[in-house]
Enzyme design. Sequence first.
Site, PDB file in Angstrom:
ATOM      1  N   LYS A 208       0.858  -1.181   0.000  1.00  0.00           N
ATOM      2  CA  LYS A 208       0.000   0.000   0.000  1.00  0.00           C
ATOM      3  C   LYS A 208       0.897   1.235   0.000  1.00  0.00           C
ATOM      4  O   LYS A 208       1.682   1.451   0.927  1.00  0.00           O
ATOM      5  CB  LYS A 208      -0.926   0.003   1.208  1.00  0.00           C
ATOM      6  N   LYS A 262      -2.203  -1.483  -3.676  1.00  0.00           N
ATOM      7  CA  LYS A 262      -3.062  -0.293  -3.627  1.00  0.00           C
ATOM      8  C   LYS A 262      -2.188   0.958  -3.669  1.00  0.00           C
ATOM      9  O   LYS A 262      -1.203   1.034  -2.913  1.00  0.00           O
ATOM     10  CB  LYS A 262      -3.901  -0.315  -2.344  1.00  0.00           C
TER      11      LYS A 262
END
Length: 338
Positions: A208, A262
């Site tokens: 992320k 992400k």
Amino acid sequence: MTQQNREKADLDFLAGKRMRRTRQAAWSRAMVQETDLTVRDLIWPLFILDGENSRESIATMPGVERLSIDLAVEAAKEARDLGIPSLALFPCTQNDRRTEDGRESYNPDNLMCRALRAIKAEVPDIGLIADVALDPYTSHGHDGLMDGEVILNDESVAVLIKQALNQAKAGADIIAPSDMMDGRIGALREALDNEGYENVILLSYAAKFASAFYGPFRDAVGSGARLKGDKKTYQLEPFNRAEALREVEQDLLEAADWVMVKPGMAYLDIVREVKDQFDVPVFAYQVSGEYAQIEFAAAAGALDRQAAMMESLIAFKRAGCSGILTYFAMDVARLLQK
């Protein structure tokens, strides 16, 4: 045949090779299509709001709404009927329940748990993904506990464990830690197993990145205006590829079942490398800013919304995704049904 003659023969063959032949008709293009996008690839993120029969538009995410639990149940039924396999839930926690220590995250009657119970009771055959992080519950908007300006890693993990167990008891099928604290995957797996939730899947937001594309999401869950500073001490630098792969490897060693990259569209190179290197189920999130780009550009007449929507999701599948979290899920599902 000499080497020179062989090379000439190869060139003569290539000169007569027409790559466009198979593109001349829809049926021939379909026969050699390498990537498929189906409804089962879609995960629909839902924002949950307190109240009853309530919905709120999100200005920075055209077409996306916060839904009260009763309306979220109806939305889940519609998603199931379209063949969407799972939902990812994100609460917009009431302002008076946000504190420095994020204790609302492990309140068994918090917004997330009530939504999990209600949807699971009415739509038991759809998978429910519960986000594990403290930013929807803290007054400072960070994913962990703070001591001054410092994010406390181990103390945060202890609270994340309480949060995850809370969600598993409420009916979550998949626990998805998005906080990026070190060691939380192993700690969560141990805690879930010890409490009898060994069949609950751990989907780790393993890679992320500290991205500019999260802004509309933070508006949606109400953490954006609260955020003090940035999240660069725990989320990944966009410059770093090898570090992202090390994070994925670490989470897999700690028993993550699936891993997430992400954002998605700006990091499809990472998706492909994770898939090639580890050959595990890889998911990606077409995050709020990526979604908003397409919506606003289409509204301005700069591109064809449907074509851009489909092309963006095909790119996820081509990169190696097993599934995609996307706010386009319902529109795409309806389109694929046609």
